[in-house]
Design a protein around this motif. Sequence first.
Motif, mmCIF file in Angstrom:
data_model
loop_
_atom_site.group_PDB
_atom_site.id
_atom_site.type_symbol
_atom_site.label_atom_id
_atom_site.label_comp_id
_atom_site.label_asym_id
_atom_site.label_seq_id
_atom_site.Cartn_x
_atom_site.Cartn_y
_atom_site.Cartn_z
ATOM 1 N N LEU A 1 0.653 -1.320 -0.212
ATOM 2 C CA LEU A 1 -0.086 0.482 -0.300
ATOM 3 C C LEU A 1 0.978 0.841 0.068
ATOM 4 C CD1 LEU A 1 -2.716 -1.151 2.290
ATOM 5 C CD2 LEU A 1 -3.144 -0.302 0.062
ATOM 6 N N SER A 2 1.868 1.020 1.190
ATOM 7 C CA SER A 2 2.778 2.778 1.035
ATOM 8 C C SER A 2 3.210 3.054 -0.676
ATOM 9 C CB SER A 2 4.272 2.685 1.638
ATOM 10 O OG SER A 2 3.096 2.300 2.806
ATOM 11 N N GLU A 3 3.372 1.502 -1.306
ATOM 12 C CA GLU A 3 4.637 1.816 -2.484
ATOM 13 C C GLU A 3 3.285 2.320 -3.474
ATOM 14 O OE1 GLU A 3 6.348 -0.950 -5.832
ATOM 15 O OE2 GLU A 3 6.094 -1.815 -3.668
ATOM 16 N N ASN A 4 2.252 1.972 -3.221
ATOM 17 C CA ASN A 4 1.258 2.065 -4.422
ATOM 18 C C ASN A 4 0.743 3.478 -3.730
ATOM 19 O OD1 ASN A 4 1.056 -0.516 -5.985
ATOM 20 N ND2 ASN A 4 -0.337 -1.058 -4.313
ATOM 21 N N ILE A 5 0.517 4.430 -2.839
ATOM 22 C CA ILE A 5 0.388 5.472 -2.601
ATOM 23 C C ILE A 5 1.702 6.211 -2.975
ATOM 24 C CG2 ILE A 5 0.825 7.027 -0.817
ATOM 25 C CD1 ILE A 5 -1.486 4.454 1.196
ATOM 26 N N LEU A 6 2.602 6.443 -3.239
ATOM 27 C CA LEU A 6 4.232 6.185 -3.558
ATOM 28 C C LEU A 6 3.496 7.022 -4.730
ATOM 29 C CD1 LEU A 6 7.002 8.262 -2.974
ATOM 30 C CD2 LEU A 6 7.572 5.959 -3.299
ATOM 31 N N LYS A 7 3.824 6.045 -5.530
ATOM 32 C CA LYS A 7 3.377 5.373 -7.193
ATOM 33 C C LYS A 7 2.067 7.059 -7.648
ATOM 34 C CE LYS A 7 4.727 1.605 -7.410
ATOM 35 N NZ LYS A 7 4.857 -0.419 -8.382
ATOM 36 N N MET A 8 1.635 6.607 -7.006
ATOM 37 C CA MET A 8 -0.027 7.396 -7.165
ATOM 38 C C MET A 8 0.592 9.174 -6.794
ATOM 39 S SD MET A 8 -3.889 7.255 -6.819
ATOM 40 C CE MET A 8 -3.660 5.119 -7.252
ATOM 41 N N THR A 9 0.935 8.769 -6.106
ATOM 42 C CA THR A 9 1.069 10.424 -5.389
ATOM 43 C C THR A 9 2.227 11.294 -6.110
ATOM 44 O OG1 THR A 9 1.297 10.431 -3.358
ATOM 45 C CG2 THR A 9 2.429 12.478 -3.205
ATOM 46 N N MET A 10 3.351 10.337 -6.801
ATOM 47 C CA MET A 10 4.338 10.749 -7.341
ATOM 48 C C MET A 10 3.627 11.386 -9.089
ATOM 49 S SD MET A 10 7.363 10.877 -6.254
ATOM 50 C CE MET A 10 8.181 11.509 -7.147
ATOM 51 N N THR A 11 2.814 10.184 -9.829
ATOM 52 C CA THR A 11 2.207 10.308 -10.463
ATOM 53 C C THR A 11 1.065 11.468 -10.613
ATOM 54 O OG1 THR A 11 1.685 7.996 -11.167
ATOM 55 C CG2 THR A 11 -0.047 9.695 -12.197
ATOM 56 N N ILE A 12 0.873 12.297 -9.761
ATOM 57 C CA ILE A 12 -0.045 13.204 -9.510
ATOM 58 C C ILE A 12 0.989 14.830 -9.493
ATOM 59 C CG2 ILE A 12 -1.550 14.860 -7.778
ATOM 60 C CD1 ILE A 12 -2.692 12.112 -6.617
ATOM 61 N N ARG A 13 2.073 14.461 -9.129
ATOM 62 C CA ARG A 13 3.072 15.482 -8.718
ATOM 63 C C ARG A 13 3.726 15.863 -10.133
ATOM 64 N NH1 ARG A 13 6.393 16.491 -4.245
ATOM 65 N NH2 ARG A 13 5.387 15.160 -3.281
ATOM 66 N N ASN A 14 3.360 14.877 -10.947
ATOM 67 C CA ASN A 14 4.230 14.844 -11.943
ATOM 68 C C ASN A 14 3.649 15.211 -13.487
ATOM 69 O OD1 ASN A 14 7.095 14.386 -11.449
ATOM 70 N ND2 ASN A 14 6.510 11.614 -11.876
ATOM 71 N N GLU A 15 2.310 14.670 -13.073
ATOM 72 C CA GLU A 15 1.384 14.684 -14.662
ATOM 73 C C GLU A 15 0.164 15.905 -14.225
ATOM 74 O OE1 GLU A 15 1.563 13.256 -17.548
ATOM 75 O OE2 GLU A 15 2.996 12.285 -16.585
ATOM 76 N N PHE A 16 -0.134 15.626 -12.862
ATOM 77 C CA PHE A 16 -1.260 16.796 -12.084
ATOM 78 C C PHE A 16 -0.717 17.113 -10.916
ATOM 79 C CE2 PHE A 16 -3.174 13.111 -13.963
ATOM 80 C CZ PHE A 16 -3.689 13.350 -15.253
ATOM 81 N N PRO A 17 -0.129 18.479 -11.185
ATOM 82 C CA PRO A 17 0.263 19.061 -9.975
ATOM 83 C C PRO A 17 -0.621 20.340 -9.282
ATOM 84 C CG PRO A 17 1.419 20.409 -12.144
ATOM 85 C CD PRO A 17 0.914 18.926 -12.341
ATOM 86 N N GLU A 18 -1.530 20.764 -10.406
ATOM 87 C CA GLU A 18 -2.454 21.306 -9.733
ATOM 88 C C GLU A 18 -3.477 20.680 -9.254
ATOM 89 O OE1 GLU A 18 -4.187 19.316 -13.953
ATOM 90 O OE2 GLU A 18 -2.533 20.268 -13.649
ATOM 91 N N LEU A 19 -3.178 19.519 -9.071
ATOM 92 C CA LEU A 19 -4.061 18.346 -7.511
ATOM 93 C C LEU A 19 -3.284 18.031 -6.387
ATOM 94 C CD1 LEU A 19 -5.095 15.196 -10.015
ATOM 95 C CD2 LEU A 19 -6.770 17.877 -9.082
#
Length: 74
Positions: free
Chosen positions: A7-25
Amino acid sequence: MKTEAELSENILKMTMTIRNEFPELMKYLNEMQITIPDVVTPEINIKILQDYYESLQDLLRKYAPTHPSFINNF
Protein backbone atom coordinates in the motif's frame (compact mmCIF):
# COMPACT_ATOMS: atom_id res chain seq x y z
CA MET A 1 -5.74 -7.55 1.07
CA LYS A 2 -2.50 -5.76 0.31
CA THR A 3 0.30 -5.51 2.83
CA GLU A 4 1.34 -2.26 4.45
CA ALA A 5 4.47 -2.18 2.27
CA GLU A 6 2.47 -2.72 -0.93
CA LEU A 7 0.00 0.00 0.00
CA SER A 8 2.82 2.41 0.84
CA GLU A 9 4.47 1.69 -2.50
CA ASN A 10 1.20 2.19 -4.37
CA ILE A 11 0.53 5.44 -2.50
CA LEU A 12 4.00 6.68 -3.40
CA LYS A 13 3.52 5.81 -7.08
CA MET A 14 0.13 7.49 -7.21
CA THR A 15 1.41 10.57 -5.41
CA MET A 16 4.30 10.82 -7.87
CA THR A 17 1.86 10.51 -10.77
CA ILE A 18 -0.19 13.34 -9.34
CA ARG A 19 2.93 15.43 -8.73
CA ASN A 20 4.31 14.86 -12.25
CA GLU A 21 1.17 14.68 -14.38
CA PHE A 22 -1.35 16.77 -12.46
CA PRO A 23 0.54 19.21 -10.20
CA GLU A 24 -2.62 21.29 -9.86
CA LEU A 25 -4.03 18.48 -7.68
CA MET A 26 -1.24 18.73 -5.10
CA LYS A 27 -3.24 21.25 -3.10
CA TYR A 28 -5.89 18.59 -2.49
CA LEU A 29 -3.35 16.13 -1.11
CA ASN A 30 -2.45 18.60 1.60
CA GLU A 31 -6.10 18.83 2.61
CA MET A 32 -6.71 15.10 3.01
CA GLN A 33 -7.40 13.81 6.52
CA ILE A 34 -4.36 11.53 6.63
CA THR A 35 -1.99 14.38 5.81
CA ILE A 36 -3.48 16.55 8.55
CA PRO A 37 -4.21 14.15 11.40
CA ASP A 38 -6.25 15.38 14.33
CA VAL A 39 -4.05 13.66 16.92
CA VAL A 40 -0.43 14.22 17.90
CA THR A 41 0.78 10.69 17.16
CA PRO A 42 -1.61 9.16 14.64
CA GLU A 43 -1.72 5.40 14.23
CA ILE A 44 -0.97 4.27 10.70
CA ASN A 45 -2.33 0.85 9.84
CA ILE A 46 -3.47 -1.08 6.79
CA LYS A 47 -7.04 0.26 7.01
CA ILE A 48 -5.85 3.87 7.08
CA LEU A 49 -3.41 3.28 4.22
CA GLN A 50 -6.12 1.54 2.19
CA ASP A 51 -8.53 4.42 2.77
CA TYR A 52 -5.87 6.94 1.74
CA TYR A 53 -5.00 4.93 -1.37
CA GLU A 54 -8.68 4.77 -2.34
CA SER A 55 -9.04 8.52 -1.82
CA LEU A 56 -6.11 9.10 -4.19
CA GLN A 57 -7.73 6.78 -6.73
CA ASP A 58 -11.01 8.69 -6.43
CA LEU A 59 -9.23 11.99 -6.90
CA LEU A 60 -7.60 10.77 -10.10
CA ARG A 61 -10.71 9.04 -11.40
CA LYS A 62 -12.73 12.22 -11.03
CA TYR A 63 -10.07 14.46 -12.48
CA ALA A 64 -8.43 12.32 -15.20
CA PRO A 65 -11.43 12.18 -17.57
CA THR A 66 -10.97 15.89 -18.19
CA HIS A 67 -7.47 15.10 -19.47
CA PRO A 68 -7.64 12.68 -22.41
CA SER A 69 -3.87 12.21 -22.53
CA PHE A 70 -3.97 10.42 -19.18
CA ILE A 71 -4.28 6.64 -19.31
CA ASN A 72 -6.26 5.57 -16.25
CA ASN A 73 -4.43 2.52 -14.92
CA PHE A 74 -5.25 2.94 -11.26
